[in-house]
Scaffold this active site. Structure first.
Site, PDB file in Angstrom:
ATOM      1  N   ASP A 293       0.841  -1.204   0.000  1.00  0.00           N
ATOM      2  CA  ASP A 293       0.000   0.000   0.000  1.00  0.00           C
ATOM      3  C   ASP A 293       0.872   1.248   0.000  1.00  0.00           C
ATOM      4  O   ASP A 293       1.286   1.703   1.048  1.00  0.00           O
ATOM      5  CB  ASP A 293      -0.915  -0.014   1.227  1.00  0.00           C
ATOM      6  CG  ASP A 293      -1.912   1.119   1.217  1.00  0.00           C
ATOM      7  OD1 ASP A 293      -2.061   1.762   0.173  1.00  0.00           O
ATOM      8  OD2 ASP A 293      -2.530   1.377   2.257  1.00  0.00           O
ATOM      9  N   GLU A 327      -2.335  10.212  -0.742  1.00  0.00           N
ATOM     10  CA  GLU A 327      -3.630   9.528  -0.681  1.00  0.00           C
ATOM     11  C   GLU A 327      -4.008   9.234   0.767  1.00  0.00           C
ATOM     12  O   GLU A 327      -5.172   9.329   1.150  1.00  0.00           O
ATOM     13  CB  GLU A 327      -3.570   8.211  -1.476  1.00  0.00           C
ATOM     14  CG  GLU A 327      -4.917   7.506  -1.611  1.00  0.00           C
ATOM     15  CD  GLU A 327      -5.248   6.520  -0.496  1.00  0.00           C
ATOM     16  OE1 GLU A 327      -6.395   6.088  -0.415  1.00  0.00           O
ATOM     17  OE2 GLU A 327      -4.365   6.190   0.321  1.00  0.00           O
ATOM     18  N   ASP A 355      -4.800   0.207  -6.079  1.00  0.00           N
ATOM     19  CA  ASP A 355      -4.531   0.523  -4.676  1.00  0.00           C
ATOM     20  C   ASP A 355      -5.133  -0.548  -3.770  1.00  0.00           C
ATOM     21  O   ASP A 355      -5.729  -0.257  -2.745  1.00  0.00           O
ATOM     22  CB  ASP A 355      -5.091   1.917  -4.333  1.00  0.00           C
ATOM     23  CG  ASP A 355      -4.698   2.370  -2.926  1.00  0.00           C
ATOM     24  OD1 ASP A 355      -3.759   1.763  -2.356  1.00  0.00           O
ATOM     25  OD2 ASP A 355      -5.329   3.299  -2.404  1.00  0.00           O
TER      26      ASP A 355
HETATM   27 ZN   LIG Z   1      -3.491   2.770  -0.437  1.00  0.00          ZN
END
Ligand SMILES: [Zn+2]
Length: 459
Positions: A293, A327, A355
């Protein structure tokens, strides 16, 4: 043979040839990604080499420079940075948490693994010690009200629903406790909050993540405890409802700072004005190295575009890899990208985001598309069957591409297998060692193949 049937036959032949060409190009993409791919090496540099890259951190700047350099190295037609202001939060020294409770006549103390939530304020230097109010939802908290909550630490205890097959759904069903729980509790006079980590299983890794203070209420420190610690604490509270929690956190929000999205593209040969963008987010939480991530999404995106270069394919439409900044705790990069797309009158025919980690690819989900576009998308699906990629749904997208929705851009989310994602999401074990090379490479090839079909046929 009549001319008409000859025409139909030749049309049929043409379609066959195109389908064969498409499937052979897609096969080459998979072969190249699996035998001469660069995804894993790139991720070793980004996650393994640079490490966790929270917005504003020194690592985030290294990641920006890295992203620009690799896209230039692969010979993309143009590579540039998009400046944007981002929040700058720092965790500070390691957090502490323990619970003191009575066991018969004796008092005992147990340590609980905790991490501060992104955006949280610090506790006072001596920490906070208070009784605990356990609630499984914001509505239960509201029922208790100030009489039961004032002066206490609220413990949000609702687990992610293990019965959900898509773990993202389970996440969506529990994350409100983390995101808005702290302010909900503060309005009734809580002095701090802890939340059971967004972990689908039981582990001793606390999961961080963003939260948002509501300016109408006081700000209180907030952390996440591991699911193991949450289970232990629930048992303790059954034997001693007056158990006291101690928490100490040293985090801080610094002034916003300048950062960047990194963008690189290959111009289309026939319709260069039609843009297909694919991206992941370059920032990550600070406790691991953000390998899944969203280092995985970044290298998926770069590699998917690089495969065109490696195979000497000139896309008909412009394909663009975007490494979005921020993000995790602000989406400032995603907002800036959409703002500039509008300002520059760019025509995005679709935006894709990866993602969901670097696990085995399963498919794509698309939102905001017309019936016709959806039909085309479903036609593409057939070409993915040889790669065991079967999941094509009418629901998908991504946080960073979300702001493009206002401009009518269809949103496509890459779907990797999600079963193990929430074991490591936002923890110290989201690290390079936990990325499987082959799975990562399959993801890049799958996205590359989708880019190819979109660049050939549009949407
Ligand atoms: Zn992410």
């Amino acid at each position: 043979m009549k001319i008409r049937s000859l025409f139909i036959l030749s049309l049929f032949w043409l379609c066959e040839v195109t389908a064969q060409t498409d499937s052979s190009i897609i096969a080459q993409m998979y072969r190249t990604a699996l035998t001469k791919g660069q995804s894993y090496q790139m991720l070793e540099q980004l996650a393994g080499g640079i490490g966790g890259r929270l917005s504003g951190s020194p690592q985030s700047y290294k990641a920006v420079a890295w992203g620009k350099k690799v896209m230039e190295k692969w010979g993309f037609d143009s590579v540039w940075l998009q400046p944007c202001m981002v929040p700058h939060w720092v965790r500070g020294a390691k957090e502490e948490c323990s619970v003191k409770y009575s066991k018969g006549k004796l008092f005992t103390s147990e340590k609980l693994r905790i991490c501060a939530l992104g955006g949280s304020m610090a506790t006072p230097k001596e920490g906070i010690t208070a009784e605990i109010v356990m609630v499984d939802s914001v509505s239960e908290l509201a029922k208790l009200g100030e009489a039961k909550v004032k002066g206490k630490i609220v413990f949000f205890s609702r687990p992610m629903d293990r019965a959900k097959i898509t773990t993202f759904e389970a996440y969506g069903g529990a994350v409100d406790q983390r995101y808005s729980g702290p302010s909900e509790a503060a309005q009734y006079g809580a002095v701090g909050t802890i939340v059971r980590s967004m972990d689908i299983g039981i582990s001793d890794y606390p999961h961080t993540g963003t939260m948002k203070y509501n300016d109408s209420f006081p700000k209180v420190p907030c952390g996440a405890i591991s699911t193991q610690a949450a289970e232990d604490l629930m048992k303790i509270l059954k034997t001693d409802p007056h158990a006291k929690l101690y928490m100490k956190m040293n985090c801080k929000t610094l002034p916003d700072t300048l950062s960047y999205n990194v963008v690189g593209e290959i111009r289309g040969s026939e319709k260069p004005e039609e843009i297909i963008c694919v991206g992941g987010h370059l920032d990550s939480w600070d406790n691991g190295d953000g390998a899944h991530d969203d280092g995985a999404g970044c290298v998926h995106s770069i590699e998917a575009v690089r495969l065109f270069k490696a195979l000497g394919i000139r896309p008909k439409r412009t394909i663009r890899a975007v490494l979005f900044m921020n993000e995790e705790n602000g989406v400032r990069g995603g907002n800036k990208y959409a703002e500039l797309a509008k300002l520059n009158n760019e025509k995005h025919i679709v935006a894709i985001e990866s993602d969901g980690g670097g696990h085995v690819p399963k498919g794509f989900g698309m939102s905001g598309a017309s019936e016709e576009q959806m039909k085309k998308f479903m036609e593409f699906a057939k070409l993915f069957q040889p790669y065991h990629v079967y999941e094509f749904t009418n629901h998908g997208g991504g946080t960073d591409i979300g702001p493009l929705r206002e401009q009518g851009v269809p949103q496509m989310g890459f779907i990797p297998d999600s079963q193990r994602y929430f074991d490591l999401h936002h923890t110290e074990i989201d690290i390079m060692k936990n990325v499987n090379r082959r799975e990562l490479e399959l993801g890049s090839a799958t996205i590359g193949a989708m880019l190819y079909l979109l660049s050939e046929y549009g949407l």
